[in-house]
Design a protein around this motif. Structure first.
Motif, short mmCIF file in Angstrom:
data_model
loop_
_atom_site.label_atom_id
_atom_site.label_comp_id
_atom_site.label_asym_id
_atom_site.label_seq_id
_atom_site.Cartn_x
_atom_site.Cartn_y
_atom_site.Cartn_z
N SER A 1 41.17 44.77 41.40
CA SER A 1 41.42 44.78 39.95
C SER A 1 42.00 43.45 39.49
CB SER A 1 42.31 45.95 39.55
OG SER A 1 43.60 45.84 40.11
N PHE A 2 42.82 42.78 40.31
CA PHE A 2 43.38 41.48 39.96
C PHE A 2 42.24 40.47 39.75
CE2 PHE A 2 45.01 37.27 41.14
CZ PHE A 2 46.15 37.19 40.37
N ARG A 3 41.25 40.51 40.62
CA ARG A 3 40.13 39.56 40.53
C ARG A 3 39.33 39.74 39.25
NH1 ARG A 3 38.79 40.53 46.72
NH2 ARG A 3 40.16 38.95 47.61
N LYS A 4 39.33 40.94 38.68
CA LYS A 4 38.63 41.16 37.41
C LYS A 4 39.30 40.39 36.28
CE LYS A 4 36.83 45.69 38.65
NZ LYS A 4 36.88 47.12 38.38
N TYR A 5 40.61 40.25 36.36
CA TYR A 5 41.36 39.50 35.35
C TYR A 5 41.33 38.00 35.62
CZ TYR A 5 43.39 43.81 33.48
OH TYR A 5 43.57 45.03 32.91
N ASP A 6 41.41 37.61 36.88
CA ASP A 6 41.49 36.19 37.27
C ASP A 6 40.09 35.58 37.24
OD1 ASP A 6 42.26 33.72 38.25
OD2 ASP A 6 42.48 34.42 40.31
N ALA A 7 39.59 35.34 36.04
CA ALA A 7 38.20 34.92 35.85
C ALA A 7 37.86 33.59 36.52
CB ALA A 7 37.89 34.83 34.35
N ASN A 8 38.82 32.67 36.59
CA ASN A 8 38.53 31.37 37.18
C ASN A 8 38.94 31.28 38.66
OD1 ASN A 8 41.30 31.18 37.01
ND2 ASN A 8 41.32 29.33 35.75
N ASN A 9 39.34 32.42 39.23
CA ASN A 9 39.72 32.49 40.65
C ASN A 9 40.83 31.50 41.03
OD1 ASN A 9 37.82 34.55 41.33
ND2 ASN A 9 36.24 32.99 41.20
N SER A 10 41.77 31.31 40.11
CA SER A 10 42.87 30.37 40.36
C SER A 10 44.01 31.00 41.17
CB SER A 10 43.44 29.86 39.04
OG SER A 10 44.06 30.94 38.34
N GLY A 11 43.98 32.32 41.31
CA GLY A 11 45.06 33.00 42.00
C GLY A 11 46.15 33.48 41.07
#
Length: 108
Positions: free
Chosen positions: A75-85
């Motif tokens: 679910s975190f990855r769905k929000y972190d669109a630019n994969n910055s962490g």
């Protein structure tokens, strides 16, 4: 009654424990484990002493089952669109809008 923008601001401020304007994965995990009494998940309060720990130490302190940690990571990855962490307010707003939550135009 809070507008959507105000609600996002309030939720973001609560999750951004260190006040750096981004939500780290550790902060995200802490937020999602707060108030889950009876779930077997016991989140320590987000405090200055917790912030002194590394993100991996903070996540380990939550004692999350592997399945729950995987669920949160997905679910975190769905929000972190630019994969910055980390999740920015803009990423949060865009993810909520994509999910059908209407923004009222306030700065988020």
């Amino acid at each position: 009654v809070k507008s959507t923008g105000e609600a996002v601001e309030a939720a973001f401020a609560k999750a951004d424990g260190d006040g750096d304007g981004k939500i780290s994965f550790a902060e995200y995990c802490e937020l999602h484990t707060l108030g889950q009494a009876g779930s077997g998940l016991a989140a320590p309060p987000v405090s200055s002493s917790n912030r002194a720990l590394s993100d991996s130490e903070r996540i380990a302190a939550l004692r999350l089952p592997a399945a729950k940690l995987d669920e949160l990571r997905t679910s975190f990855r769905k929000y972190d669109a630019n994969n910055s962490g980390s999740i920015t307010k803009l990423e949060m707003r865009r993810a909520l809008e994509a999910a059908g939550v209407k923004s009222t135009g306030e700065a988020v």
